[in-house]
Design an enzyme around this catalytic site. Structure first.
Site, PDB file in Angstrom:
ATOM      1  N   ARG A 238      -2.190  -6.174  10.438  1.00 24.56           N
ATOM      2  CA  ARG A 238      -3.568  -5.805  10.138  1.00 24.56           C
ATOM      3  C   ARG A 238      -4.225  -5.245  11.397  1.00 24.56           C
ATOM      4  O   ARG A 238      -4.050  -5.781  12.487  1.00 24.56           O
ATOM      5  CB  ARG A 238      -4.374  -7.027   9.658  1.00 24.56           C
ATOM      6  CG  ARG A 238      -4.013  -7.510   8.261  1.00 24.56           C
ATOM      7  CD  ARG A 238      -4.459  -6.525   7.199  1.00 24.56           C
ATOM      8  NE  ARG A 238      -4.190  -7.011   5.850  1.00 24.56           N
ATOM      9  CZ  ARG A 238      -3.089  -6.740   5.168  1.00 24.56           C
ATOM     10  NH1 ARG A 238      -2.141  -5.993   5.720  1.00 24.56           N
ATOM     11  NH2 ARG A 238      -2.932  -7.206   3.939  1.00 24.56           N
ATOM     12  N   GLU A 267      -9.842   2.572   9.473  1.00 27.14           N
ATOM     13  CA  GLU A 267      -8.956   3.559   8.851  1.00 27.14           C
ATOM     14  C   GLU A 267      -9.754   4.415   7.872  1.00 27.14           C
ATOM     15  O   GLU A 267     -10.681   3.909   7.228  1.00 27.14           O
ATOM     16  CB  GLU A 267      -7.802   2.841   8.139  1.00 27.14           C
ATOM     17  CG  GLU A 267      -6.925   2.055   9.101  1.00 27.14           C
ATOM     18  CD  GLU A 267      -5.784   1.306   8.406  1.00 27.14           C
ATOM     19  OE1 GLU A 267      -5.750   1.304   7.149  1.00 27.14           O
ATOM     20  OE2 GLU A 267      -4.942   0.722   9.111  1.00 27.14           O
ATOM     21  N   HIS A 285      -0.478   3.547   8.228  1.00 27.04           N
ATOM     22  CA  HIS A 285      -0.511   2.382   7.339  1.00 27.04           C
ATOM     23  C   HIS A 285       0.437   2.560   6.139  1.00 27.04           C
ATOM     24  O   HIS A 285       0.039   2.489   4.971  1.00 27.04           O
ATOM     25  CB  HIS A 285      -1.929   2.127   6.838  1.00 27.04           C
ATOM     26  CG  HIS A 285      -2.151   0.711   6.397  1.00 27.04           C
ATOM     27  ND1 HIS A 285      -3.365   0.079   6.483  1.00 27.04           N
ATOM     28  CD2 HIS A 285      -1.306  -0.214   5.869  1.00 27.04           C
ATOM     29  CE1 HIS A 285      -3.266  -1.160   6.025  1.00 27.04           C
ATOM     30  NE2 HIS A 285      -2.024  -1.351   5.648  1.00 27.04           N
TER      31      HIS A 285
END
Length: 533
Positions: A238, A267, A285
């Protein structure tokens, strides 16, 4: 027979759709582009018993108001930011997700990123492919074999990374204060007691924890300074666990040899400072982006929704339906107490206990299972990497091998109703007990035989010390030095001059440096920082 009507508003893998279609008690509506037309969803949602979405469908309070038949919402993935959980809970609607579907994908991505960083593969690729250079000497890497891999967080993904790292002939150590040593030993992994030890010993460090108050900025400049020169850092978990500014500086200085990052604090991360850093491998990601993981997610969420509709056990519930009954109102403060006792116990001494005893004194009802479940909800919050609630807590406890023994006794002398928790650990037996004052206010009244009157909330330090003059002053001086405000202090003792327990209520997190200074006070035998909010 009447069929369960299920609406799927976004694309999920065919395996999940085919599973739902094959059920004789299901009528499926699959419209993967419907999420683009929220008004249409609102106009038809009253017809359905279940809704399955990804992240594009806003599952709002307005939707729940119109969903007269809705029993369950399934999120095909992990995050539930698009779902109003409070509104769902108030209406007794389950929300389920699929947190385990991407385990192998994230594990393999970690290994790929580790190798890419160690061998500078992306840089060598660009040099040859884009710059048309044949520069073999420039890209000198390091081998994984013989290196020590430090894994922070030894849950579903961390433990699988360990198995694969050992296949590369790496020595693996792990830090996770909420994992039993037996689990690590079975995998041939050394579980260290302190994060600092892992930082100092590891050649490569990878984090696999959820992002919580406890883990946010877990790795900063201070922690990086404790690492070996030339360490390699990975974050496939994370964004925000590793401080990005501090990592950038460490890469520029060369303290960190290389880094591999798949997740970012904000993000999309197209302007992140790490994109300007040397010797870093970055991906957008994509840790969960495999065909197999998307298939797994689709199958898991389909099975979760079916189980919920059929009244069967649900493994991955994200919320707990709210039942506004008279019995629930009476029991609610004791459930809050039990949850706080669990949260306290796991942070102090019980995190690796195989068996925990819950003693119920007085008339707490014939069925004390809600109190056990509430205790497990608090206890498991620090152990597992998925949201814990009153629905999935018993299942997760069973999965972790946690056994709870219930003991019922008559009311005590001091308190008519009391809940006492006891467990055994490497340091002996730990007990904590609590009651509810005025039928409303949970209180901790005993810790290891020492009496207290403690409201279980906020942040505190639990101190074990020798009861002699001057200790409180020394503690106050150290906390003041680090700008930690003391909100309250309580002392529990059985005899003057002997061992005592102290609880210091604080307004802020106590820095690790302050904890270390407190440990050096000669009269201090033990200090623990605990968060009860």
């Amino acid at each position: 027979m009447d069929k369960f009507k299920i609406l799927v508003t976004e694309h999920i893998a065919d395996a999940g759709i085919n599973l739902l279609k094959s059920q004789p008690d299901v009528e499926l509506t699959y419209d993967p582009e419907l999420f683009r037309d929220f008004n249409k969803i609102l106009s038809i949602i009253h017809e359905y018993d279940a809704l399955i979405t990804r992240s594009g469908t806003p599952v709002t309070e307005e939707l729940f108001e119109r969903a007269k038949r809705l029993k369950v919402v399934g999120r095909a993935g992990v995050g539930v930011d698009n779902i109003d959980l409070d509104a769902a809970s108030r209406r007794g609607i389950l929300v389920v997700n699929a947190p385990t579907g991407n385990t192998l994908a994230a594990t393999e991505h970690t290994m790929g990123m580790m190798i890419a960083a160690a061998r500078q593969i992306p840089y060598a690729h660009n040099s040859l492919m884009i710059e048309k250079r044949w520069d073999r000497k420039k890209f000198m890497g390091v081998e994984l074999a013989g290196k020590t891999l430090g894994i922070i967080g030894f849950g579903r993904i961390g433990s699988r990374v360990a198995i694969r790292a050992k296949a590369f002939d790496m020595k693996v150590i792990a830090y996770d204060p909420y994992i039993k040593k037996e689990k690590a030993e079975r995998l041939g992994v050394e579980l260290v007691d302190e994060l600092d030890e892992l930082l100092k010993r590891s050649d490569i460090i990878t984090v696999h924890t959820p992002l919580t108050e406890e883990t946010k900025n877990m790795i900063t400049k201070k922690e990086i300074e404790k690492m070996k020169d030339g360490v390699i850092l990975l974050n496939i978990a994370r964004g925000g666990i590793i401080n990005e500014e501090d990592l950038y500086e460490a890469l520029v200085s060369g303290k960190v040899r290389a880094a591999a990052i798949d997740v970012f604090a904000k993000e999309p991360a197209t302007d992140n400072i790490l994109l300007k850093a040397p010797n870093i491998v970055v991906t957008p990601h994509i840790g969960a982006n495999t065909y197999e993981s998307q298939t797994n997610v689709a199958v898991i969420i389909a099975n979760q929704v079916l189980a919920a509709l059929r009244g069967e056990e649900v493994e991955f519930a994200v919320n707990a339906p709210y039942e506004d009954t008279a019995a629930a109102k009476v029991l609610k403060p004791f459930m809050e107490l039990a949850e706080k006792l669990g949260l306290f116990a796991v942070q102090v001494a019980c995190s690796r206990s195989k068996e925990i005893t819950l003693e119920f004194r007085g008339d707490l009802g014939e069925d004390t299972s809600p109190l056990v479940t509430a205790f497990l909800k608090g206890f498991l919050q620090k152990i597992v990497d998925i949201p814990v609630n009153l629905i999935n807590a018993p299942f997760l406890a069973k999965e972790k091998g946690i056994s709870v023994v219930e003991v019922k006794r008559p009311e005590g002398i001091n308190f008519k109703k009391l809940i006492r928790v006891s467990c055994k650990s490497d340091r002996g037996e730990f007990t904590i007990a609590g009651t509810v004052m005025d039928d409303k206010f949970p209180k901790i009244v005993e810790i290891n035989g020492f009496l207290f009157d403690l409201t279980p909330e906020g942040k505190l330090l639990l101190i074990k010390n020798i009861d002699v003059p001057g200790v409180i002053g020394k503690l106050g001086s150290i906390l003041g030095k680090y700008s930690v405000n003391i909100a309250g202090f309580q002392l529990g003792r059985t005899e003057k001059g002997k061992e005592a327990k102290g609880v210091i209520l604080v307004d802020d997190d106590v820095p690790a440096e302050a904890i270390e200074e407190i440990k050096k006070i000669p009269e201090i035998m033990e200090v623990k920082q605990i968060t009860l909010s």
